[in-house]
Design a protein around this motif. Sequence first.
Motif, PDB file in Angstrom:
ATOM      1  N   THR A 170       0.834  -1.207   0.000  1.00  0.00           N
ATOM      2  CA  THR A 170       0.000   0.000   0.000  1.00  0.00           C
ATOM      3  C   THR A 170       0.864   1.250   0.000  1.00  0.00           C
ATOM      4  N   VAL A 171       1.969   1.224   0.741  1.00  0.00           N
ATOM      5  CA  VAL A 171       2.924   2.348   0.702  1.00  0.00           C
ATOM      6  C   VAL A 171       3.486   2.494  -0.710  1.00  0.00           C
ATOM      7  N   PHE A 172       3.780   1.358  -1.362  1.00  0.00           N
ATOM      8  CA  PHE A 172       4.267   1.409  -2.744  1.00  0.00           C
ATOM      9  C   PHE A 172       3.215   2.013  -3.674  1.00  0.00           C
ATOM     10  N   LEU A 173       1.948   1.762  -3.403  1.00  0.00           N
ATOM     11  CA  LEU A 173       0.875   2.336  -4.218  1.00  0.00           C
ATOM     12  C   LEU A 173       0.923   3.852  -4.153  1.00  0.00           C
ATOM     13  N   PHE A 174       0.981   4.407  -2.943  1.00  0.00           N
ATOM     14  CA  PHE A 174       1.017   5.856  -2.814  1.00  0.00           C
ATOM     15  C   PHE A 174       2.313   6.424  -3.385  1.00  0.00           C
ATOM     16  N   SER A 175       3.403   5.733  -3.201  1.00  0.00           N
ATOM     17  CA  SER A 175       4.685   6.152  -3.768  1.00  0.00           C
ATOM     18  C   SER A 175       4.616   6.198  -5.294  1.00  0.00           C
ATOM     19  N   THR A 176       3.998   5.183  -5.881  1.00  0.00           N
ATOM     20  CA  THR A 176       3.859   5.124  -7.334  1.00  0.00           C
ATOM     21  C   THR A 176       2.964   6.254  -7.839  1.00  0.00           C
ATOM     22  N   LEU A 177       1.897   6.529  -7.146  1.00  0.00           N
ATOM     23  CA  LEU A 177       0.987   7.596  -7.562  1.00  0.00           C
ATOM     24  C   LEU A 177       1.637   8.974  -7.438  1.00  0.00           C
ATOM     25  N   PHE A 178       2.316   9.222  -6.310  1.00  0.00           N
ATOM     26  CA  PHE A 178       2.906  10.540  -6.095  1.00  0.00           C
ATOM     27  C   PHE A 178       4.145  10.783  -6.945  1.00  0.00           C
ATOM     28  N   SER A 179       4.872   9.736  -7.301  1.00  0.00           N
ATOM     29  CA  SER A 179       6.053   9.911  -8.148  1.00  0.00           C
ATOM     30  C   SER A 179       5.698   9.838  -9.629  1.00  0.00           C
ATOM     31  N   LEU A 180       4.430   9.582  -9.916  1.00  0.00           N
ATOM     32  CA  LEU A 180       3.903   9.494 -11.277  1.00  0.00           C
ATOM     33  C   LEU A 180       4.593   8.416 -12.112  1.00  0.00           C
ATOM     34  N   LYS A 181       4.980   7.330 -11.481  1.00  0.00           N
ATOM     35  CA  LYS A 181       5.515   6.168 -12.196  1.00  0.00           C
ATOM     36  C   LYS A 181       4.357   5.197 -12.424  1.00  0.00           C
ATOM     37  N   LEU A 182       3.443   5.613 -13.250  1.00  0.00           N
ATOM     38  CA  LEU A 182       2.191   4.889 -13.418  1.00  0.00           C
ATOM     39  C   LEU A 182       2.349   3.546 -14.126  1.00  0.00           C
ATOM     40  N   LYS A 183       3.497   3.317 -14.774  1.00  0.00           N
ATOM     41  CA  LYS A 183       3.688   2.020 -15.424  1.00  0.00           C
ATOM     42  C   LYS A 183       3.779   0.892 -14.390  1.00  0.00           C
ATOM     43  N   TRP A 184       4.136   1.221 -13.147  1.00  0.00           N
ATOM     44  CA  TRP A 184       4.244   0.232 -12.081  1.00  0.00           C
ATOM     45  C   TRP A 184       2.918   0.035 -11.348  1.00  0.00           C
ATOM     46  N   LEU A 185       1.926   0.841 -11.667  1.00  0.00           N
ATOM     47  CA  LEU A 185       0.664   0.817 -10.929  1.00  0.00           C
ATOM     48  C   LEU A 185      -0.028  -0.551 -10.994  1.00  0.00           C
ATOM     49  N   ALA A 186      -0.067  -1.172 -12.168  1.00  0.00           N
ATOM     50  CA  ALA A 186      -0.734  -2.475 -12.299  1.00  0.00           C
ATOM     51  C   ALA A 186      -0.045  -3.526 -11.432  1.00  0.00           C
ATOM     52  N   LEU A 187       1.275  -3.486 -11.372  1.00  0.00           N
ATOM     53  CA  LEU A 187       2.017  -4.438 -10.557  1.00  0.00           C
ATOM     54  C   LEU A 187       1.757  -4.231  -9.071  1.00  0.00           C
ATOM     55  N   VAL A 188       1.740  -2.988  -8.646  1.00  0.00           N
ATOM     56  CA  VAL A 188       1.495  -2.685  -7.233  1.00  0.00           C
ATOM     57  C   VAL A 188       0.074  -3.096  -6.845  1.00  0.00           C
ATOM     58  N   ILE A 189      -0.874  -2.865  -7.724  1.00  0.00           N
ATOM     59  CA  ILE A 189      -2.257  -3.273  -7.450  1.00  0.00           C
ATOM     60  C   ILE A 189      -2.355  -4.800  -7.383  1.00  0.00           C
ATOM     61  N   ALA A 190      -1.625  -5.492  -8.252  1.00  0.00           N
ATOM     62  CA  ALA A 190      -1.595  -6.965  -8.185  1.00  0.00           C
ATOM     63  C   ALA A 190      -0.988  -7.420  -6.860  1.00  0.00           C
ATOM     64  N   GLY A 191       0.074  -6.755  -6.414  1.00  0.00           N
ATOM     65  CA  GLY A 191       0.693  -7.089  -5.134  1.00  0.00           C
ATOM     66  C   GLY A 191      -0.268  -6.894  -3.977  1.00  0.00           C
ATOM     67  N   ILE A 192      -0.951  -5.766  -3.981  1.00  0.00           N
ATOM     68  CA  ILE A 192      -1.936  -5.500  -2.923  1.00  0.00           C
ATOM     69  C   ILE A 192      -3.056  -6.536  -2.974  1.00  0.00           C
ATOM     70  N   SER A 193      -3.537  -6.845  -4.149  1.00  0.00           N
ATOM     71  CA  SER A 193      -4.656  -7.784  -4.294  1.00  0.00           C
ATOM     72  C   SER A 193      -4.295  -9.175  -3.787  1.00  0.00           C
ATOM     73  N   LEU A 194      -3.155  -9.690  -4.208  1.00  0.00           N
ATOM     74  CA  LEU A 194      -2.765 -11.036  -3.798  1.00  0.00           C
ATOM     75  C   LEU A 194      -2.476 -11.104  -2.300  1.00  0.00           C
ATOM     76  N   GLN A 195      -1.779 -10.113  -1.787  1.00  0.00           N
ATOM     77  CA  GLN A 195      -1.445 -10.115  -0.365  1.00  0.00           C
ATOM     78  C   GLN A 195      -2.706  -9.936   0.490  1.00  0.00           C
ATOM     79  N   THR A 196      -3.594  -9.057   0.069  1.00  0.00           N
ATOM     80  CA  THR A 196      -4.808  -8.794   0.835  1.00  0.00           C
ATOM     81  C   THR A 196      -5.767  -9.980   0.771  1.00  0.00           C
ATOM     82  N   ALA A 197      -5.810 -10.684  -0.359  1.00  0.00           N
ATOM     83  CA  ALA A 197      -6.680 -11.857  -0.471  1.00  0.00           C
ATOM     84  C   ALA A 197      -6.274 -12.907   0.549  1.00  0.00           C
TER      85      ALA A 197
END
Length: 184
Positions: A106-133
């Motif tokens: 989740t910290v990586f999600l906010f880091s990705t959004l604020f640094s505008l490295k949006l190409k990593w967004l799908a990966l971070v969301i996948a990480g959050i989804s799998l870990q949270t599941a």
Amino acid sequence: RHPLATFFHLFFRVSAIITYLFCDWFSNSFVACFVTILLLLSFDFWSVKNVTGRLLVGLRWWNQIDEDGKSHWVFEAKRVPTIAASTETETRIFWLGLIICPVIWTVFLFSTLFSLKLKWLALVIAGISLQTANLYGYIHCKLGGQTSISRVNSRFFVTADAPKTQARRISEDHIEEHGKTGTR
């Protein structure tokens, strides 16, 4: 009692996080980094869901599709105390790894959004989804898993038989469980 399971419970999680943080240092290929991290996250999801949860804390969850095509989530916990299945240290490692890693992603999600490295967004969301599941599944097992693993296994194998045999076995199991005698 389960050092190998404890190692792999943390290995894939930590490897995915370290690879995410330092992948740019080792490779200029976004695709290679993306695939590597996604594979590590997938290995982590599978190993935690199918192996380490059962060995370290005696919990298990899965999705089952019935004959009508309806999806049912099954959450279960062993009736024996978790101390008998593993040590207290292994249990703590399991839960800390299960809780801390989604927070890190989740910290990586906010880091990705604020640094505008949006190409990593799908990966971070996948990480959050799998870990949270996994976290959700095991919390649900811990709080609401009232079915013992052996009883669910016996029911599963009974339902795999032909219907006539199934009805007879269920009644035999019912008699054995409740100590009642009677005619069949």
